[in-house]
Scaffold this active site. Structure first.
Site, short mmCIF file in Angstrom:
data_model
loop_
_atom_site.label_atom_id
_atom_site.label_comp_id
_atom_site.label_asym_id
_atom_site.label_seq_id
_atom_site.Cartn_x
_atom_site.Cartn_y
_atom_site.Cartn_z
N TYR A 74 60.86 -37.68 -29.70
CA TYR A 74 62.23 -37.26 -29.94
C TYR A 74 62.33 -36.34 -31.16
O TYR A 74 63.19 -35.47 -31.20
CB TYR A 74 63.14 -38.48 -30.16
CG TYR A 74 63.40 -39.27 -28.91
CD1 TYR A 74 62.36 -39.68 -28.08
CD2 TYR A 74 64.69 -39.62 -28.54
CE1 TYR A 74 62.60 -40.42 -26.94
CE2 TYR A 74 64.94 -40.36 -27.40
CZ TYR A 74 63.88 -40.75 -26.59
OH TYR A 74 64.12 -41.47 -25.46
N LYS B 52 51.19 -48.24 -25.40
CA LYS B 52 50.34 -47.77 -24.29
C LYS B 52 48.98 -47.41 -24.87
O LYS B 52 48.46 -46.30 -24.72
CB LYS B 52 51.01 -46.58 -23.60
CG LYS B 52 50.38 -46.20 -22.25
CD LYS B 52 50.49 -47.28 -21.20
CE LYS B 52 49.92 -46.79 -19.87
NZ LYS B 52 49.79 -47.89 -18.88
N ASP C 148 54.18 -50.47 -19.29
CA ASP C 148 54.43 -50.66 -17.86
C ASP C 148 54.50 -52.15 -17.52
O ASP C 148 55.35 -52.59 -16.74
CB ASP C 148 53.39 -49.93 -17.01
CG ASP C 148 51.96 -50.09 -17.53
OD1 ASP C 148 51.77 -50.68 -18.61
OD2 ASP C 148 51.04 -49.61 -16.85
N ASP D 156 63.81 -46.72 -25.89
CA ASP D 156 64.97 -46.15 -25.22
C ASP D 156 65.03 -46.64 -23.78
O ASP D 156 66.08 -47.06 -23.28
CB ASP D 156 64.88 -44.62 -25.26
CG ASP D 156 66.18 -43.93 -24.87
OD1 ASP D 156 67.17 -44.64 -24.56
OD2 ASP D 156 66.21 -42.70 -24.88
N ASP E 233 67.58 -50.02 -22.21
CA ASP E 233 68.52 -49.80 -21.12
C ASP E 233 68.20 -50.70 -19.93
O ASP E 233 69.10 -51.20 -19.24
CB ASP E 233 68.51 -48.33 -20.68
CG ASP E 233 69.29 -47.43 -21.63
OD1 ASP E 233 69.93 -47.97 -22.55
OD2 ASP E 233 69.26 -46.21 -21.46
#
Length: 352
Positions: free
Chosen positions: A136, A186, A218, A242, A246
């Protein structure tokens, strides 16, 4: 006590107004509010989504109550002028690096979750997301390759001090809960994630009473829908946080119920300076229709009272009033109900 109020775009002003009604009902002494434009409304009035006067109001406050940003009429603007840059700019300028997003299943709302009721009932977790690093805020751009193809690129990176400070926030949060922390990365693919994991393990030595485990992102996404009750506190980077936060919101039934706090290191006379906002966004399709669920904004106010103003008793009152309103059947359209924005605000205030 000074609160900067930034209603923003879309349904932001509607839900913020209900949160302010709740704040007024609490009758706190020595409290002043300062409203400022942000997002698309700020661009249309001042030519920038985060004008200097708004930033000045933010810096002078003890906390920020934020609505939402996002305006379809600004979609064609260059990226630096789009409404969403306002929230990124505030996080960067004010050093707000730690995002706290609680996700708890309210009793009686299990049927609103996409999960089986017996699975959803166990949800009580906190996601701690790093806000000021990752792709970001990394360098990005587009370029043309030698063969003429266009290529977009974004730089993902974390310095060890950035990981260390967010890890400490998460460990401290876990200390006050069930003393379990899951770090999500990850590391099997990304060097950035390998450094993340290494540093989190180093910080764990400072908190021996907290049990630490690690999940690849994942697998974490899968476990959030398979068995969300296994999680207490999750800490992760900006991009993964993020997405996962959600996802967690839909596990509890609606993004109209989830609040968030963005905190930094600055201390005020009352607590930690922070920005508080519902996670649902500006929802322009229902803006101005009185349909938006204001509960996430009201719960964001509760987090503001707790973390920035040191008002734990009032924060607990607000949260209990929201829970009671839900238990009594006051639901917005996002939860399959028929109650509008003002009616839900009325119900919460009546139960304070």
């Amino acid at each position: 006590m000074k609160i900067a109020v930034m209603p923003g775009d879309g349904i932001g002003p509607e839900v913020t107004a209900q949160a302010l009604r709740v704040l007024d009902a609490l009758g706190l002494p020595n409290l002043t509010l300062h409203e400022a434009d942000v997002g698309g409304v700020a661009y249309h009035r001042h030519g920038h989504p985060l004008p200097p006067e708004t930033l000045e109001v933010a810096r002078a406050a003890d906390a920020i109550l934020f609505g939402a940003v996002g305006d379809p009429s600004c979609d064609a603007l260059e990226r630096r002028l789009r409404p969403e840059q306002a929230i990124l700019g505030l996080r960067s300028a004010l050093g707000l690096f730690a995002n706290l997003r609680p996700a708890t299943m309210f009793p009686g709302l299990e049927d609103a979750s996409a999960l089986r009721p017996e699975v959803a009932r166990a949800i009580d977790l906190l996601i701690v997301r790093e806000l000021n690093g990752d792709v970001y805020f990394g360098d990005k751009g587009t370029r043309t390759l030698d063969d003429g193809r266009r290529q977009g690129w974004d730089l993902m990176s974390y310095a060890e001090d950035e990981v260390r400070r967010i890890a400490r926030v998460a460990f401290r949060a876990a200390q006050g809960r069930q003393k379990r922390l899951t770090s999500v990365d990850k590391a099997n693919v990304l060097e950035t994630s390998q450094l993340w994991r290494d540093v989190v393990i180093e910080v764990a030595a400072e908190y021996p009473e907290v049990a630490l485990d690690h999940l690849y992102v994942d697998n974490a996404a899968m476990q959030l829908v398979r068995s969300p009750g296994q999680f207490d506190v999750i800490v992760t980077g900006n991009l993964f946080g993020d997405i996962l936060s959600d996802q967690a919101s839909m596990c509890v039934g609606s993004i109209g119920l989830l609040a968030s706090a963005s905190l930094g290191e600055r201390q005020t006379d009352y607590g930690t300076f922070g920005l508080y906002e519902p996670i649902h966004g500006s929802a322009p399709d229902i803006a101005g229709q009185g349909k938006a669920n204001p509960m996430a904004a009201i719960l964001s106010l509760a987090m503001l009272l707790r973390h920035s103003l040191g008002r734990e008793a009032e924060a607990a009152r607000v949260e209990a009033a929201v829970a009671k309103a839900l238990a009594d059947g006051f639901r917005g359209g996002d939860l399959g109900g028929v109650h509008g924005t003002a009616a839900i605000g009325d119900a919460v205030i009546a139960r304070l």
